[in-house]
Design an enzyme around this catalytic site. Structure first.
Site, PDB file in Angstrom:
ATOM      1  N   SER A  42       0.749  -1.211  -0.044  1.00  0.00           N
ATOM      2  CA  SER A  42      -0.012  -0.053   0.056  1.00  0.00           C
ATOM      3  C   SER A  42       0.798   1.274  -0.156  1.00  0.00           C
ATOM      4  CB  SER A  42      -0.897  -0.132   1.357  1.00  0.00           C
ATOM      5  OG  SER A  42      -0.191  -0.225   2.368  1.00  0.00           O
ATOM      6  N   LYS A  43       2.321   1.292   0.314  1.00  0.00           N
ATOM      7  CA  LYS A  43       2.893   2.386   0.357  1.00  0.00           C
ATOM      8  C   LYS A  43       3.201   3.135  -0.894  1.00  0.00           C
ATOM      9  CE  LYS A  43       3.805   2.328   5.060  1.00  0.00           C
ATOM     10  NZ  LYS A  43       3.546   3.323   6.098  1.00  0.00           N
ATOM     11  N   ASP A  44       3.197   2.203  -1.963  1.00  0.00           N
ATOM     12  CA  ASP A  44       3.128   2.562  -3.250  1.00  0.00           C
ATOM     13  C   ASP A  44       2.345   3.950  -3.608  1.00  0.00           C
ATOM     14  OD1 ASP A  44       4.821   0.671  -3.591  1.00  0.00           O
ATOM     15  OD2 ASP A  44       3.525  -0.352  -5.277  1.00  0.00           O
ATOM     16  N   ALA A  47       4.151   6.892  -1.444  1.00  0.00           N
ATOM     17  CA  ALA A  47       5.224   7.291  -2.330  1.00  0.00           C
ATOM     18  C   ALA A  47       4.715   8.241  -3.291  1.00  0.00           C
ATOM     19  CB  ALA A  47       5.764   6.040  -2.933  1.00  0.00           C
ATOM     20  N   GLN A 147       7.339  10.509   6.707  1.00  0.00           N
ATOM     21  CA  GLN A 147       6.048   9.557   6.428  1.00  0.00           C
ATOM     22  C   GLN A 147       5.117   9.951   7.852  1.00  0.00           C
ATOM     23  OE1 GLN A 147       5.661   5.700   6.081  1.00  0.00           O
ATOM     24  NE2 GLN A 147       7.666   5.277   6.677  1.00  0.00           N
TER      25      GLN A 147
END
Ligand SMILES: Cc1ncc(COP(=O)(O)O)c(C=O)c1O
Length: 328
Positions: A42-44, A47, A147
């Protein structure tokens, strides 16, 4: 479907209904597989959003350097987005990072800065954050997304993940189960879903040994979930309950997800499903629950899926996480 580039593959991840781990006949548990994003988590989403926002507001200039502290997934996502957009990337990591993640970050062309100093509980977060800050100050043209305190982290989920959930389920979900690390995912999903579908409840999932929701600090092996600090992105008005999962229970369900459902996902996904199954056990029949599973499992072959690693770290898998789950 033909896409112009890999960045367009971010989002629109699939949802699957679990068939074997759920014991109740009238309740339903769905999982959203964030591991289908191109960087594997999910961090895509975060980013891409963070970098594009920093480009727009001038914090990140052509040929700039992105510096971030990440246990793996954001580093991988940022490394991928940075490479595609022509930025340098330095990932501040710690010795708990898996070899697979380390190699993935390098494969996307990022540099790795390994910190060494742990706190009294064996956690490295404070050193990693201080190092990222220092690198941002000392490298010309450097940008630290931070983040933990960056509102674009939750916003990434409001504008994509939450809307995908609403488009799939409209008002039919009773609970959404969100694992919490930097709190971007839960804050974004909860803020948007409570607007779009006001009756939905949010269950936060934390690791035993994490302090996010007031727990006692302690050692933990789960990655991505739990924290040694309370993240600035956490909004306490947005969740309805908190469920704690320990390493052994989370890893047990992670393995059961592959064996019984054919889903190869990571440890925080195991924790989310573990919490969701316990929730279903406590609720009346007929509930519809969605658990968000943040990443895929191939990056945990040498840890969660290795019996040798389990015994090296004294983790004994339970025979059941609660009375009604049977093992086959
Ligand atoms: C492995 C893993 N667990 C948990 C999370 C929870 O997300 P957050 O850091 O937004 O709280 C993520 C986010 O992508 C993750 O990659």
């Amino acid at each position: 479907m033909i896409y112009e580039n890999a960045l367009e593959l971010i989002g629109n991840t699939p949802v699957v209904k679990l068939k074997h781990l759920v014991q109740s006949e009238n309740s339903e548990l769905f999982v959203k597989l964030e591991g289908f994003n191109p960087g594997g988590s999910s961090k895509d989403r975060v980013a891409k959003r963070i970098i594009e926002f920093a480009e727009k507001n001038g914090q990140l200039k052509p040929n700039g350097t992105i510096v971030e502290s990440s246990s793996g997934n954001l580093a991988i996502g940022l490394a991928m987005v940075a490479k595609m957009k022509g930025y340098k990337m330095i990932c501040v990591v710690d010795p708990k990072i898996s070899k697979v993640n380390l190699n993935l970050i390098k494969a996307f062309g990022a540099q790795v800065h390994m910190v060494e100093k742990a706190d009294e509980h064996g956690n490295y977060l404070k050193t990693r954050l201080a190092t990222a800050q220092l690198l941002e100050r000392t490298i010309e043209g450097a940008y630290w997304p931070n983040q933990y305190n960056n509102p674009e982290n939750p916003r990434a989920y409001m504008e994509s993940l939450a809307r995908e959930i609403h488009s799939d389920f409209q008002d039919t979900l009773d609970w959404i189960v969100c694992p919490v690390g930097t709190a971007g995912l839960i804050t974004g999903v909860a803020a948007e879903m409570k607007k779009l579908s006001p009756s939905v409840k949010i269950l936060a999932v934390d690791a035993v040994g994490s302090v996010i929701f007031g727990g006692q600090p302690g050692p933990r092996r789960l990655l991505g979930i739990g924290n040694a600090i309370v993240p600035g992105n956490l909004d306490k008005s947005l969740y309805d309950d908190v469920s704690y999962v320990n390493d052994a229970d989370a890893f047990y369900i992670t393995r059961q997800l592959v064996l019984q459902e054919g889903l190869l996902v990571g440890g925080s996904s195991g924790a989310a499903v573990c919490a969701a199954l316990r929730l279903l056990d406590d609720l009346a029949e007929g509930q519809r629950v969605l658990a968000i599973l943040p990443d895929r499992g191939d990056r945990y072959y040498s840890t969660i899926f290795s019996d040798e690693w389990m015994s090296q770290h004294d983790i004994t898998l339970p025979t059941s996480i609660y009375k009604s789950i049977s093992i086959n």
